[in-house]
Every structure is written in C-alpha cells, then in structure tokens.
Motif scaffolding. Sequence first.
Motif: not given
Length: 241
Positions: A119-127, A178-192
């Motif tokens: 029911e949930h997808i979490i894209v988890l990035g890190h420092a 860029m770490e934040y941006a990568g998370i956002r991009q993965s979320l965007k790609n999931l929606r494809t």
Amino acid sequence: MSDLEKPATDGDDTAANSTPVDATFPSELLKGYGRYREKSFLPNRRALEDLAVYGQKPKVLVIGCCDSRVTPEGIFDVGPGELFVVRNVANLVPPHEENGEFHGTSAAVEFAIQGLKVEHIIVLGHARCGGIEAFRSENPQPLSDGDFIGKWITLLEPAARTLACNPVDRNIEPQLAMEYAGIRQSLKNLRTFPWIADLEAKGALVLHGAWFDIRTGLLKIMDPETGIFHDAPTNQVVIGV
C-alpha cells in the motif's frame, strides 16, 4: 530441551556446531548467525514459522541504496515480513520499459505491487551516497570494462537537468541537493508504470520520499506537495544532533 530450544536441522543430522563445508566462509558471520539463532530466531520461532507457512504480507515497499551503512529494517525498527526491500546503487528506479532486457528493480516493484499488493512505496536515499558522488564526478573512472555503475547512474541525468532549471532546495550543498533530486526522480519514474499510476489515482497506493543521515541518525520525509524534505517527527531525543 523443549521443541523451541532444539536447533533446526531441516532434515540434516549434522550437528549445528560442526565444521562448515566451506571452511573459508567468514567466521564473523557464522558467529553472528549463532547470536541470531539464540537471540532472534528461537524467541520468535512461532511467528517466523507462520511467515514461512502463510507467506509474507508486507504493506510497505522500500527502495533503498545498497550501501551497507543504510539498513531500512534497522532505521524503521521492524522485523521479518514487515518490509519488502529493494536495494540498488543510489536507490534508483528506471522508467517503465517493455523490452527484452533484464530489469531487476522493475521486477521487484512489479512483484511488490501486483503480487504482494503493498500500500506504500518509500524511496529511501541517504547522506554521502557514493552513487550520487560518482554521478557528480567530473572525470569518473570505470571500475570495470562493463562500466555497469556508470551506465546505471545515467538514470540521474533527468534529475540533474531539473535541478539546474528549477532548484527546489536552495542554499544547500550540491551533493545533498542531488541526493534529494535523485529521490524525486525515482518517484517520478515510478509513476511511469501504468499500474502504479492507476493505483495511486484510486488512492490504493501512496508514494513517499525519505532521506537518512548515517552520521546523525536523522530521517527526513519529503513533502508530497512541495518536494521539500523535512525532519521526521519523533518522540525520542537524538543525542548529539
């Protein structure tokens, strides 16, 4: 000795403390296995047997980095069967494709959504993500002739273009941005993926972005409206942060 205390052999009469067939197997891992048997497996054997018999029913898919310092089960303090975890370099998700290539991450996402009905997808990035550092490097050197990492992290190129044209985070250092941006991009790609977009539109699936700082133990959660990351709420006081 009770049934719970007896070592499981799975039909093998070999004593649990016998010399391993592979004498080169890391001894520290075998010691750790012994501790796991005593402290984790035996006290929870009934619950683990239920998982084995009735299968897994996790509600959450976590897509994280394969960095050994970042363990989703540890960060969220959960046990076996509670998270379905996919880990790869830089916690990336490729866009939806239909071709004859191998798609390990996409296959895992497909199983989690279509098979397990999470029911949930979490894209988890890190420092201090090494994959992000490699992408940002001006003269990256391939680690092998295949340059598998180099090819994989090209998935970050759309995120870098978006970051350059429309920076969501201001006045933060480039690696973190860029770490934040990568998370956002993965979320965007999931929606494809059409079945993800469909379930999200119906309210049956929720996507989240999160980021973890290894040094401080701080977790940040992405605001789905603004894309900005904020400290996760907690009732615990983190010493030294």
